[in-house]
Each structure stands twice: as structure tokens, then as C-alpha cells.
Design a protein around this motif. Sequence first.
Motif, PDB file in Angstrom:
ATOM      1  N   ASP A   4       1.157  -1.206  -0.238  1.00 46.10           N
ATOM      2  CA  ASP A   4       0.193  -0.132  -0.012  1.00 46.10           C
ATOM      3  C   ASP A   4       1.490   1.531  -0.106  1.00 46.10           C
ATOM      4  OD1 ASP A   4      -3.332   0.872   0.792  1.00 46.10           O
ATOM      5  OD2 ASP A   4      -1.510   2.379   1.564  1.00 46.10           O
ATOM      6  N   LEU A   5       0.358   2.104  -0.672  1.00 43.68           N
ATOM      7  CA  LEU A   5       1.550   3.575  -0.765  1.00 43.68           C
ATOM      8  C   LEU A   5       1.638   3.868   1.065  1.00 43.68           C
ATOM      9  CD1 LEU A   5      -0.655   5.694  -3.173  1.00 43.68           C
ATOM     10  CD2 LEU A   5       1.592   5.050  -3.038  1.00 43.68           C
ATOM     11  N   ILE A   6       0.209   3.209   2.508  1.00 39.77           N
ATOM     12  CA  ILE A   6       1.325   3.982   3.259  1.00 39.77           C
ATOM     13  C   ILE A   6       1.459   2.226   3.519  1.00 39.77           C
ATOM     14  CG2 ILE A   6      -0.063   4.540   5.421  1.00 39.77           C
ATOM     15  CD1 ILE A   6      -1.957   6.367   3.990  1.00 39.77           C
ATOM     16  N   GLU A   7       3.117   2.955   4.401  1.00 35.33           N
ATOM     17  CA  GLU A   7       3.028   1.063   4.627  1.00 35.33           C
ATOM     18  C   GLU A   7       2.983   0.540   5.706  1.00 35.33           C
ATOM     19  OE1 GLU A   7       7.998  -1.033   5.448  1.00 35.33           O
ATOM     20  OE2 GLU A   7       7.460   1.257   5.536  1.00 35.33           O
ATOM     21  N   GLU A   8       1.633   1.097   6.436  1.00 37.98           N
ATOM     22  CA  GLU A   8       1.656   0.330   8.076  1.00 37.98           C
ATOM     23  C   GLU A   8      -0.040  -0.374   7.707  1.00 37.98           C
ATOM     24  OE1 GLU A   8       0.601   4.067   9.317  1.00 37.98           O
ATOM     25  OE2 GLU A   8       2.973   3.380   8.769  1.00 37.98           O
ATOM     26  N   ASP A   9      -0.247   0.293   6.045  1.00 40.13           N
ATOM     27  CA  ASP A   9      -1.787  -0.309   5.387  1.00 40.13           C
ATOM     28  C   ASP A   9      -1.903  -1.249   4.362  1.00 40.13           C
ATOM     29  OD1 ASP A   9      -3.242   1.389   7.267  1.00 40.13           O
ATOM     30  OD2 ASP A   9      -3.302   2.931   5.984  1.00 40.13           O
ATOM     31  N   SER A  10      -0.267  -1.713   3.857  1.00 41.06           N
ATOM     32  CA  SER A  10      -0.120  -2.281   4.154  1.00 41.06           C
ATOM     33  C   SER A  10      -1.115  -3.979   3.744  1.00 41.06           C
ATOM     34  CB  SER A  10       1.587  -3.187   3.644  1.00 41.06           C
ATOM     35  OG  SER A  10       1.950  -2.162   2.569  1.00 41.06           O
ATOM     36  N   VAL A  11      -1.089  -5.229   3.373  1.00 44.40           N
ATOM     37  CA  VAL A  11      -1.641  -6.375   3.631  1.00 44.40           C
ATOM     38  C   VAL A  11      -0.996  -7.607   3.519  1.00 44.40           C
ATOM     39  CG1 VAL A  11      -4.127  -7.949   3.381  1.00 44.40           C
ATOM     40  CG2 VAL A  11      -3.918  -5.253   3.319  1.00 44.40           C
ATOM     41  N   LEU A  12      -0.631  -8.184   4.886  1.00 43.84           N
ATOM     42  CA  LEU A  12      -0.597  -9.980   4.573  1.00 43.84           C
ATOM     43  C   LEU A  12      -1.884 -10.740   4.532  1.00 43.84           C
ATOM     44  CD1 LEU A  12       1.150  -9.767   8.390  1.00 43.84           C
ATOM     45  CD2 LEU A  12       1.724  -8.061   5.926  1.00 43.84           C
ATOM     46  N   SER A  13      -1.296 -10.853   2.893  1.00 40.10           N
ATOM     47  CA  SER A  13      -2.241 -11.755   2.001  1.00 40.10           C
ATOM     48  C   SER A  13      -2.635 -13.028   2.112  1.00 40.10           C
ATOM     49  CB  SER A  13      -2.118 -11.704   0.431  1.00 40.10           C
ATOM     50  OG  SER A  13      -1.878 -10.153   0.260  1.00 40.10           O
ATOM     51  N   ASP A  14      -2.291 -13.777   3.384  1.00 37.22           N
ATOM     52  CA  ASP A  14      -1.884 -15.135   3.283  1.00 37.22           C
ATOM     53  C   ASP A  14      -2.750 -15.207   5.411  1.00 37.22           C
ATOM     54  OD1 ASP A  14      -2.107 -17.870   4.280  1.00 37.22           O
ATOM     55  OD2 ASP A  14       0.194 -17.929   2.611  1.00 37.22           O
ATOM     56  N   PRO A  15      -4.089 -15.241   5.238  1.00 36.16           N
ATOM     57  CA  PRO A  15      -4.417 -15.530   7.466  1.00 36.16           C
ATOM     58  C   PRO A  15      -4.106 -17.252   7.194  1.00 36.16           C
ATOM     59  CG  PRO A  15      -5.923 -14.608   5.624  1.00 36.16           C
ATOM     60  CD  PRO A  15      -4.982 -14.946   4.613  1.00 36.16           C
ATOM     61  N   GLY A  16      -3.810 -17.500   6.971  1.00 41.25           N
ATOM     62  CA  GLY A  16      -3.472 -19.141   7.138  1.00 41.25           C
ATOM     63  C   GLY A  16      -1.512 -19.175   7.888  1.00 41.25           C
ATOM     64  N   LEU A  17      -1.300 -18.586   6.280  1.00 35.98           N
ATOM     65  CA  LEU A  17      -0.197 -18.535   6.794  1.00 35.98           C
ATOM     66  C   LEU A  17      -0.041 -17.529   8.555  1.00 35.98           C
ATOM     67  CD1 LEU A  17       3.212 -18.748   6.957  1.00 35.98           C
ATOM     68  CD2 LEU A  17       3.612 -17.545   4.954  1.00 35.98           C
ATOM     69  N   VAL A  18      -0.270 -16.429   8.548  1.00 37.56           N
ATOM     70  CA  VAL A  18       0.044 -15.779   9.638  1.00 37.56           C
ATOM     71  C   VAL A  18      -0.744 -15.931  11.240  1.00 37.56           C
ATOM     72  CG1 VAL A  18      -1.388 -13.442  10.426  1.00 37.56           C
ATOM     73  CG2 VAL A  18      -0.634 -13.362   8.663  1.00 37.56           C
ATOM     74  N   LYS A  58      -0.479 -19.511  11.657  1.00 34.39           N
ATOM     75  CA  LYS A  58      -0.072 -20.743  11.742  1.00 34.39           C
ATOM     76  C   LYS A  58       1.427 -20.096  12.246  1.00 34.39           C
ATOM     77  CE  LYS A  58       3.229 -23.664   9.271  1.00 34.39           C
ATOM     78  NZ  LYS A  58       3.694 -25.039   7.614  1.00 34.39           N
ATOM     79  N   ILE A  59       2.337 -19.201  11.837  1.00 39.09           N
ATOM     80  CA  ILE A  59       3.137 -18.130  12.377  1.00 39.09           C
ATOM     81  C   ILE A  59       2.735 -17.805  14.129  1.00 39.09           C
ATOM     82  CG2 ILE A  59       4.977 -16.343  12.219  1.00 39.09           C
ATOM     83  CD1 ILE A  59       4.536 -16.165   9.130  1.00 39.09           C
ATOM     84  N   LEU A  60       1.664 -17.322  14.215  1.00 38.64           N
ATOM     85  CA  LEU A  60       1.028 -16.510  15.471  1.00 38.64           C
ATOM     86  C   LEU A  60       1.417 -18.181  16.006  1.00 38.64           C
ATOM     87  CD1 LEU A  60      -0.228 -14.683  17.140  1.00 38.64           C
ATOM     88  CD2 LEU A  60      -2.275 -15.567  16.262  1.00 38.64           C
ATOM     89  N   ALA A  61       0.790 -19.383  15.958  1.00 36.75           N
ATOM     90  CA  ALA A  61       0.315 -20.400  16.218  1.00 36.75           C
ATOM     91  C   ALA A  61       2.206 -20.599  17.224  1.00 36.75           C
ATOM     92  CB  ALA A  61      -0.280 -21.525  16.169  1.00 36.75           C
ATOM     93  N   GLN A  62       2.926 -20.621  16.542  1.00 32.19           N
ATOM     94  CA  GLN A  62       4.120 -21.052  16.433  1.00 32.19           C
ATOM     95  C   GLN A  62       5.093 -19.649  17.504  1.00 32.19           C
ATOM     96  OE1 GLN A  62       5.793 -23.841  15.146  1.00 32.19           O
ATOM     97  NE2 GLN A  62       7.225 -23.253  17.368  1.00 32.19           N
ATOM     98  N   GLN A  63       4.781 -18.958  17.594  1.00 30.17           N
ATOM     99  CA  GLN A  63       5.466 -17.996  18.130  1.00 30.17           C
ATOM    100  C   GLN A  63       4.853 -17.967  19.398  1.00 30.17           C
ATOM    101  OE1 GLN A  63       6.712 -14.370  14.915  1.00 30.17           O
ATOM    102  NE2 GLN A  63       5.545 -14.012  16.272  1.00 30.17           N
ATOM    103  N   LEU A  64       3.612 -17.875  19.862  1.00 30.84           N
ATOM    104  CA  LEU A  64       3.151 -18.020  21.106  1.00 30.84           C
ATOM    105  C   LEU A  64       4.019 -19.893  22.084  1.00 30.84           C
ATOM    106  CD1 LEU A  64      -0.331 -17.203  20.176  1.00 30.84           C
ATOM    107  CD2 LEU A  64       1.364 -16.123  21.747  1.00 30.84           C
TER     108      LEU A  64
END
Length: 692
Positions: free
Chosen positions: A248-262, A264-270
Motif C-alpha cells: 500500500d502507499l501507506i506502508e502500515e496499511d499494506s496487507v499480509l494476504s495469507d491469513p492461514g500463514l499468519v 500458523k506463525i502466530l501459533a508457533q511464536q506463542l
Amino acid sequence: MTKMITYTPADIPLGQLALHPGNVRAHNETAYTETSVAALAANICAVGLLQPLLVQKLGRGEGTAGYGVLAGGRRLAALKLLAADKAAKGFTNRTKIACHVVPEDAPATAALSLSENEMVLPMGALDRYEAFAALRDADGLDIAAIARMFGLGERSVRETLRIGQVAGDIRAAHRAGQLSLETLRAFAAHPDPAVQMDVFAALSGEGVRVEPWQVKRALGARGVRQGDALGAFVLEAYRKADGVIAPDLIEEDSVLSDPGLVQKILAQQLDDLAEEERARLGFAWAEHRIEPGWDAFEAYDRVYPQVVDLDEAAQAQVDALTAKLDELAEAYETAEDWDEKDRLEAERETLQAQIDGLTTAWSEADAALAGVIALWQHGGVRMMPGMVRPEDRPAEEGPKTPSATGDSAGADAGPKISGKLADEMAHVRTRAMGLALAQYPALARDYAAFLLIRGVCGGGGYTANSTTIRASVASYGPTEADGSLAQIESGFAAVAAGLETDWLDLPGAESFAAFRGLSAPARDALLAYAVAQTLAPRTVPGLQDALRETVERAALPNIRDAWVPDAAFLKRLTKPDLLDILRDVGLVSEAKVYQSGKKSNLVEYMVKLFAAPFATLTDSQLQAVTSWAPDLMAHAPLEDEAKGAVAAGRDDDSDRGAADSAPPDDLAEMVKAANSVPLADGSARIEVIRVA
């Protein structure tokens, strides 16, 4: 025909210009403040004055300046702001300003001022985007240069430019008036036009108005915003895993487009954080939970660190930390700045953790059973140490009573009690009290009713509640009720007005004594009102509560006795659904008539139909119209053999407002079974439903 006014071009020194008394904004002080004209001043400084001021020579008594500005007062204020700014080169009181001079005898000067202010067509969001895009693409200006030119923040320019990320069909729908500006901006929140079009196609339909909240919810399921708490937490690992990011033109509004991977990573980090904490504490296990429900750990026990004996050196260290803790508490009370209060609170928590680490420790037995759960909840990580899973609980123990360590272990007087013994004593004492209360039904009933009613109705002061009895208002609903809901709330208000509630204003024990002094009908009325307020909002398919369903059937056999399909309901349905309802109630011909008309006319017709069924209806149509309700609100169909039992329960309930009204048969049997065993004093047993 009125003669057209002619204007004389002139370059007039800025110092000779003032606001004309006939300017339509002359009395609007906020229109000319430095804040309101700063952006305009920046633009004039960058590109010059593009439009001459409309002025008229001032007569005597109208001011010391030579000319009054009829139209262009904000431009005048911006020019004077630049003249006062030493950093703005080329602007002084001697700077010649392009003007159009109105003849002194020209009539209707206010009309001239109003015409220029009122006849200007403001730029829409898409017009603004296209202008900024042209500056960027054709003129080669970067975002910072555009921002300086118009006195804007760079983020504001980026937000305007990213409207260009919205798919062309969606922008066309906005231009055609089919989508609001807020809805257009909601689509712009996701930078992928393909995803936008998928959502647009799914939400659009004949006569359907796409709302911003619908777009935000649908797009939220298609990815995670990089600047959100979850996105920031997983971002580094997501990039390492080559996860797709829609920029996105505003970097923080860019979107992580793979909710499944998000996820999976969240579970691993927890899991990693939980394991790190488990190893530090020496616990038996570790796991994670993501946004658990309120009752997720209802079956778990929990153990806590126990007080340990301190040697002389450790005691001196604790004393020093405690003294510093007292200093922080005093500084917190006197601090006025909230940032400073937050800093002091964080420091206090750190000191308290150090003290706890020195004065308490987990027993080997507890550590062998306990684990730590890493939670992702409310946008952050929280650790729950000392949790004991149901399958790990020793067989001889029941559910643990909350630890009393904090009350007894640190007491100044009496024997020094270990944490485990304190838990056992608390359990014994509580069970003894419970046995006494179980043989005093009147007191138990009043205690339960008092806590339930006070929880719902409120009242002055704080009342301690060391039981598992809890109650509160389950649903407040919309801020402003209309239609049938307004009538229902009016009924609640009438019931509430008849309740005896003076006892609520008294403090704890005094309030309880006054409550017990009320007449039985008064207490029954309060209890009935309180129970009514505790019903959690559920529609029929999601009820999944046989007891609640039985009570509802007995209380209100026909939902249409309290609710009518009104405008507030009908206007939120689609036109095809409204036509289907007409067919369902037997008005097939009417459905054909309204099929080609406007939805608003159809809604108006149906509101009148349900409010006062027409005399021209047949008996079957009348029955269908007066009984129709959506499946979400009507009672689910009963099996034939169950219908008689419920009907019998209602037949026996001759006075449903009385305290001794009979419940429906299946509920009555439950109560009868509970009361079948007499108590020691021969009094009736009262069934109490406990909430964990």
C-alpha cells in the motif's frame, strides 16, 4: 434585465486591503484563523495567487484601508499570514495583489460575495485523486512536494492517492452515486483490486446499498493489516516465510494476504514464548490459545507460588525494594501528567515482580502438575502460569478453591500458615458455611435473590460478593429503540416504575436487611424483573438451551403478541425477500403488483398490512398475516407429543404474574424432583443453579 456589472483589473498593495463589511464571511471568525488558512498560504507560496480578489473602494467610516475584499477573504488572510512570516520570501505589505475592482455605486455587494463563495463546485474525492495523480505522474512531483504545495501532511496525500488503487468498476459506482465516499474509502483499505472486486461482487445486488462496515468486515477476512497488532507481531517471520504482502502507499496499511500463514506463525511464536516461560519456571507443560472464549479455562485449576522463608540478606533486599515501592506510590499520587503516571506504574510493576520473585516460589508438587498458557487476546500476548489441566488433577482432589495464600500467609498475627494448609482450611470453612446455609432455605433464597437483583439493578456503594452467584444486564441493545422494540422497552419501563427499589440506595448489610423486609410479592416482582434482564440475546436456531426454550414458550407463546414486522425490520430486507413474505401469507396477486414497483412503496404497503390487517383478507390470509414471524424469532416447531405438555403447563398458569404460577410440565418435574428429598428441619429444598 439587470445590467451586468463591469470590473476594473488593478494591482493593489496588500497593506491597502481589508475585509469588506459586506463580505458574507465577515462575521465568521473561524474562517480566517491561522490554522484554517495555513494550507491555503502554503499553496499560494508555492504556486502564487491564481484568482484575483474581488474588491470595492471603502467609504468613510468603513475602515482605514483603501479597499475592502468582497470575495477572497481567506486568500487575503493567507497573504497577510505570508507577509508576517519572514521565511516566506516575496510577500510584504507592499506586494501588489491582483484584484478586480467593483464600482463604488454597484448594488448588492453581498450578492457578489455570496455568488463567488456559493457557486463554486467543491472537488470530490475522485477529482482530488486525479489532480494529485496528475501532479505526480505528469509534473513529476513526489508526495512530499505535493504535501508542501497544499499545506497537507504526507499521509493525507497518500490516502488521497491510494483511492487510485480502488478497482475501476468500484470507482465508477461511486461516481454514479451507488457507493458513499466512506464505502469507497473502505475498499481503498485493501490494496489488491482483485480482492476488492470479489468483495464488491459478493455484497452488491439489486436494490442493495453496500455499507462501509460490510466492506471492512469482508476485507478483514482476506488478510491482516501490517500495522495492526497481529500484523506487527508476525511480520518478521511472515517475510522470512516468503508470505505474500499486498503493498500500500501507506506502508502500515499494506496487507499480509495469507491469513492461514499468519495464524500458523502466530501459533508457533506463542508456543515458543510459552516454552521459554515453562523452562524458566520449571513447569511440566506449555501450550497456547488464540482469542479463547470466556469459559475456555472453566475446567482448569490454578496453583500459585507460596511464601518462602528469607535469610537476612534477602530480607534486607526486600525491605529496600518495598521502601522504593512506597516512594513510587507517593509519586504516582502527585503526578499530573498521564505519561508520567504510566511510567511510574510500569516501574512499580517491575519492582513488585522482583519482590514476588524473592518472597515466593512454586512448590515442587505444584510445578510437577502445572503449566503455562500463552494467550493471544485483545491484540497482545498474555501469560497464564500455574494452570492445572483437568486430566492432571490428582484423583483425590476436587476442583480447587481459589487460593487463600494472599490472605493468611502474609498476616502479621497468628501462626505462619503454608499456602497448601491455607487452601485446605479455606475449603473446610467454606463447606461448613455452605452446610449451614443449605439447611436455611429462606436465607439462601433471599441471599441469592439479593445478589442477582443488585447485580442487575445496581445501587449505591460496593457490596462484597464471595459466592459464584453473579448476574448482570445481558444486552443493552441499540441506543435509540424504535418500532416494536420501543413499545417493549416502554413496557419494561412501566414494570420498573412499579418496583420497590429504595433499599438499593442503602449500604451492604443495611440494604440486605431492608430487602428482606419487603413483602413477598414485592421481592417476587424484583426477582422476575432481574431474571428478565439476564436473558442473553439469542435467536431460535442459536438457542441450544432446552430449559430456556421451555421458559420462553411458557412466558410468551406467540412472539407476535409483543412484536410486529414494522418499518424498522422490513426496510432492512431485500425486495425479493419482501415479495416472498407476501406470497407466504397468501397475497400472491399483490406480490405481482409490487414486483415492478419501488421497494419503498412495497415496504409502506407491508407496514400497513401487518399493523392493521385489511378487512378484505380471507380467513386463511388473516391467520397467516397475524401469525407470520421469521424463523429467527418464532418458536421452533414442537413434536406432537410435546405440544400437549406445554399447552397443559400454560393452561395451569392462570395468573402468570403471581408468585405461585405453575411452570410448564417438564420444568415442574425438574423442580419436583429437586424438592423430593426433605431437609433436616423438614423445610422444602430449593434448587439453586450456580454459575461458574
